[in-house]
Scaffold this motif. Structure first.
Motif, PDB file in Angstrom:
ATOM      1  N   PHE A   1       0.830  -1.198   0.000  1.00  0.00           N
ATOM      2  CA  PHE A   1       0.000   0.000   0.000  1.00  0.00           C
ATOM      3  C   PHE A   1       0.864   1.247   0.000  1.00  0.00           C
ATOM      4  O   PHE A   1       2.043   1.220   0.395  1.00  0.00           O
ATOM      5  N   VAL A   2       0.285   2.331  -0.495  1.00  0.00           N
ATOM      6  CA  VAL A   2       0.937   3.641  -0.507  1.00  0.00           C
ATOM      7  C   VAL A   2      -0.030   4.630   0.124  1.00  0.00           C
ATOM      8  O   VAL A   2      -1.204   4.329   0.331  1.00  0.00           O
ATOM      9  N   ILE A   3       0.482   5.821   0.423  1.00  0.00           N
ATOM     10  CA  ILE A   3      -0.351   6.858   1.033  1.00  0.00           C
ATOM     11  C   ILE A   3      -0.514   8.007   0.043  1.00  0.00           C
ATOM     12  O   ILE A   3       0.468   8.515  -0.506  1.00  0.00           O
ATOM     13  N   ALA A   4      -1.768   8.394  -0.180  1.00  0.00           N
ATOM     14  CA  ALA A   4      -2.078   9.573  -0.999  1.00  0.00           C
ATOM     15  C   ALA A   4      -2.520  10.675  -0.046  1.00  0.00           C
ATOM     16  O   ALA A   4      -3.580  10.581   0.574  1.00  0.00           O
ATOM     17  N   VAL A   5      -1.682  11.698   0.104  1.00  0.00           N
ATOM     18  CA  VAL A   5      -1.991  12.814   1.005  1.00  0.00           C
ATOM     19  C   VAL A   5      -2.799  13.830   0.208  1.00  0.00           C
ATOM     20  O   VAL A   5      -2.247  14.569  -0.613  1.00  0.00           O
ATOM     21  N   ASN A   6      -4.090  13.856   0.450  1.00  0.00           N
ATOM     22  CA  ASN A   6      -5.001  14.658  -0.363  1.00  0.00           C
ATOM     23  C   ASN A   6      -5.089  16.096   0.151  1.00  0.00           C
ATOM     24  O   ASN A   6      -4.679  16.403   1.270  1.00  0.00           O
ATOM     25  N   LYS A   7      -5.655  16.940  -0.714  1.00  0.00           N
ATOM     26  CA  LYS A   7      -5.916  18.353  -0.426  1.00  0.00           C
ATOM     27  C   LYS A   7      -4.622  19.163  -0.295  1.00  0.00           C
ATOM     28  O   LYS A   7      -4.552  20.133   0.460  1.00  0.00           O
ATOM     29  N   VAL A   8      -3.590  18.737  -1.069  1.00  0.00           N
ATOM     30  CA  VAL A   8      -2.366  19.531  -1.191  1.00  0.00           C
ATOM     31  C   VAL A   8      -2.546  20.383  -2.435  1.00  0.00           C
ATOM     32  O   VAL A   8      -2.220  19.981  -3.551  1.00  0.00           O
ATOM     33  N   ASP A   9      -3.106  21.565  -2.250  1.00  0.00           N
ATOM     34  CA  ASP A   9      -3.530  22.393  -3.390  1.00  0.00           C
ATOM     35  C   ASP A   9      -2.444  23.313  -3.928  1.00  0.00           C
ATOM     36  O   ASP A   9      -2.632  23.944  -4.966  1.00  0.00           O
ATOM     37  N   ALA A  10      -1.295  23.410  -3.234  1.00  0.00           N
ATOM     38  CA  ALA A  10      -0.204  24.270  -3.693  1.00  0.00           C
ATOM     39  C   ALA A  10       1.121  23.659  -3.239  1.00  0.00           C
ATOM     40  O   ALA A  10       1.162  22.860  -2.292  1.00  0.00           O
ATOM     41  N   MET A  11       2.201  24.017  -3.930  1.00  0.00           N
ATOM     42  CA  MET A  11       3.511  23.453  -3.587  1.00  0.00           C
ATOM     43  C   MET A  11       3.898  23.809  -2.152  1.00  0.00           C
ATOM     44  O   MET A  11       4.582  23.044  -1.467  1.00  0.00           O
ATOM     45  N   SER A  12       3.449  24.971  -1.695  1.00  0.00           N
ATOM     46  CA  SER A  12       3.783  25.394  -0.332  1.00  0.00           C
ATOM     47  C   SER A  12       3.156  24.483   0.721  1.00  0.00           C
ATOM     48  O   SER A  12       3.606  24.454   1.876  1.00  0.00           O
ATOM     49  N   GLN A  13       2.108  23.725   0.313  1.00  0.00           N
ATOM     50  CA  GLN A  13       1.432  22.840   1.261  1.00  0.00           C
ATOM     51  C   GLN A  13       2.017  21.434   1.279  1.00  0.00           C
ATOM     52  O   GLN A  13       1.605  20.598   2.092  1.00  0.00           O
ATOM     53  N   GLU A  14       3.004  21.148   0.388  1.00  0.00           N
ATOM     54  CA  GLU A  14       3.565  19.810   0.333  1.00  0.00           C
ATOM     55  C   GLU A  14       4.285  19.433   1.628  1.00  0.00           C
ATOM     56  O   GLU A  14       4.419  18.254   1.940  1.00  0.00           O
ATOM     57  N   VAL A  15       4.723  20.432   2.369  1.00  0.00           N
ATOM     58  CA  VAL A  15       5.390  20.142   3.643  1.00  0.00           C
ATOM     59  C   VAL A  15       4.445  19.418   4.601  1.00  0.00           C
ATOM     60  O   VAL A  15       4.893  18.670   5.480  1.00  0.00           O
TER      61      VAL A  15
END
Length: 493
Positions: free
Chosen positions: A117-131
């Motif tokens: 399995f892998v994890i999909a971290v949703n609702k990352v709407d901008a590169m600044s939120q990837e952290v």
């Protein structure tokens, strides 16, 4: 037998965006998406194509492992079924909520399955939120920041899935031949429609031979359309279990309103509709309304009287009660006792069908089958009826055969209404199928009366087999002749 596709299963707690991701991957709006948690309950199946490869995508309901309520427990059981067949599991989490104890519990649950399995971290709407996705690396599996609503990062997730499913391809998508053109699809699309709690999901499970839909006594349990593909005697079927359709005034949640809209959509993409009626309650106004949706959309229809075993028991008990009354005793000879075993179930079925025909006159062409989806009694009669309706729906009658029938078998004057202009039909041809539509050329300057069209339809059905399917007529009106009123040039001559 259709080729089995590698299965990517979407898992997560309620309201993290699983259905949004499913719709994004499949390019459809199959799963209902609202802000109300717990909307998806059954397993929803779809297909995704990426870099020339096809994948099976499975959407599951929001999982709360320790919830003891009936529907959450059924959602968990449905998810377990999907996980068993999964080639890869995507655990969807919410970047804005961070790593929650429920996310960690689901990760532990997935580890026990032995499935990758892998994890999909949703609702990352901008590169600044990837952290915000960094905290999820502590679980120890690959992490993909995505925005399911906009599609950001979904390509990386699909590339990873292809690398897992097709490890022989050194470069994902490179050197792949373009997919072959699909052959003509002869899959019979069947929609299961009806009011809430009449047994639609039980019917789907009975036809599929496994529990694909959640069944509970709570009306409105099914909200999404649940597709199930099965093959029987070499024929492929795609069954669509729709949400129970109720009147607009009876729906409260946004999801309930959407589910009714999607049920109508499920009906419109099918070939044959199984109208499920509760045998204990009989045909209601709601059933008649749903039946009219099917007729208006031009679908072929089979009327299914479900819970027939319970209806027979209830009728037998009612007959025994009536026999014990003074009026009932007066109908028997002196000393004669009422015998419950003499109850005539066949007579009950005959009277019931007569009542149905009276209430659903516009579906006079639809076959009726009495069965019990729960016990399976008489359920084997459905597949032959579905096949018969599907074949009738696609039947094309040649123009010479139609005009010979019109000339030799039809007395046009029998259908003419009194004081109306006698109807002459010069020519008839079938314009299309699904549903069968006939183009007629007449001597009339106004459309034919509906009673005359009904007369023609009855004559047509008596000659050709159009079981279960509606028949449409398109009339070419005779153009009105322009009268020559005469002008000055005429008088001069």
């Amino acid at each position: 037998m259709p080729e089995l596709l590698p299965s990517l299963v979407i898992i997560g707690r309620p309201n993290v965006g699983k259905s949004t991701l499913f719709n994004r991957l499949t390019g459809t709006r199959r799963s209902i998406v609202t802000n109300e948690p717990g909307i998806t309950r059954d397993r929803i199946y779809g297909k995704a194509e990426w870099r020339g490869r096809e994948l099976e995508i499975v959407d599951t309901g929001g999982i709360v492992p320790d919830d003891k309520a009936l529907i959450p427990q059924e959602i968990l059981r449905q998810a377990h079924v999907a996980i068993k067949k999964a080639a890869l599991i995507v655990l969807v989490v919410d970047s804005q909520a961070g790593l929650t104890p429920l996310d960690e519990e689901l990760a532990r649950l997935l580890r026990t399955t032995g499935k990758p399995f892998v994890i999909a971290v949703n609702k990352v709407d901008a590169m600044s939120q990837e952290v915000n996705a960094g905290v999820f690396h502590s679980i120890g599996v690959p992490v993909f920041p995505i925005a399911a609503e906009h599609g950001t990062g979904v390509d990386d997730l699909l590339d990873a899935a292809l690398a897992k499913f097709f490890p022989d391809s050194s470069v994902v998508g490179a050197g792949l031949a373009p997919p072959a053109l699909p052959a003509e699809d002869t899959t019979i699309e069947v929609a299961i429609i009806g009011r809430p709690n009449v047994g639609k999901s039980t019917m789907l499970n009975r036809l599929a031979g496994e529990e694909r839909s959640i069944v509970s006594p709570i009306p409105g349990t099914t909200m999404d359309n649940v597709d199930t593909e099965i093959t029987r005697n070499g024929q492929a079927y795609r069954f669509v279990d729709t949400a129970g359709i109720r009147r607009k005034g009876k729906t409260t949640l946004v999801a309930e309103k959407l589910s009714v809209v999607m049920a109508r959509r499920g009906l419109e993409r099918c070939d044959v509709a199984l109208l499920i009626v509760d045998g204990e309650q009989g045909v209601t106004q709601g059933d008649a309304q749903i039946a009219s949706y099917a007729e208006e959309s031009g679908r072929s229809v089979v009327i299914v009287i479900n819970k027939w075993d319970l209806a027979v028991v209830a009728a037998r008990e009612a007959a025994s009660r009536d026999a014990a009354t003074a009026k009932g005793k007066s109908k028997r000879a002196p000393g004669e006792r009422h015998k419950p075993e003499n109850f005539d179930a066949g007579r009950l079925m005959f009277d019931y069908e007569k009542m149905i025909r009276a209430k659903l006159k516009f579906l006079s062409y639809a076959p009726i089958v009495f069965l019990s989806a729960k016990t399976g009694e008489r359920a084997d009669k459905l597949f032959p009826l579905i096949n018969q309706c599907w074949e009738a729906r696609r039947r094309h009658i040649s123009t010479p055969a139609l005009n010979n029938w019109l000339k030799q078998d039809v007395d046009l004057q029998r259908g003419t209404t009194p004081k109306a202009r006698p109807v002459r039909i010069y020519y008839i041809t079938q314009a299309k199928t699904a549903p069968p539509t006939f183009l007629i050329f007449t001597n009339q300057k106004t459309p034919l009366h509906f009673s005359y069209e009904r007369f023609l339809e009855n004559q047509l059905r008596a000659k050709f087999d159009f079981t279960g399917t509606p028949v449409r007529f398109v009339q070419r009106l005779r153009k009105r002749e322009k009268r020559n009123t005469g002008g000055e040039g005429d008088r001069d001559q």
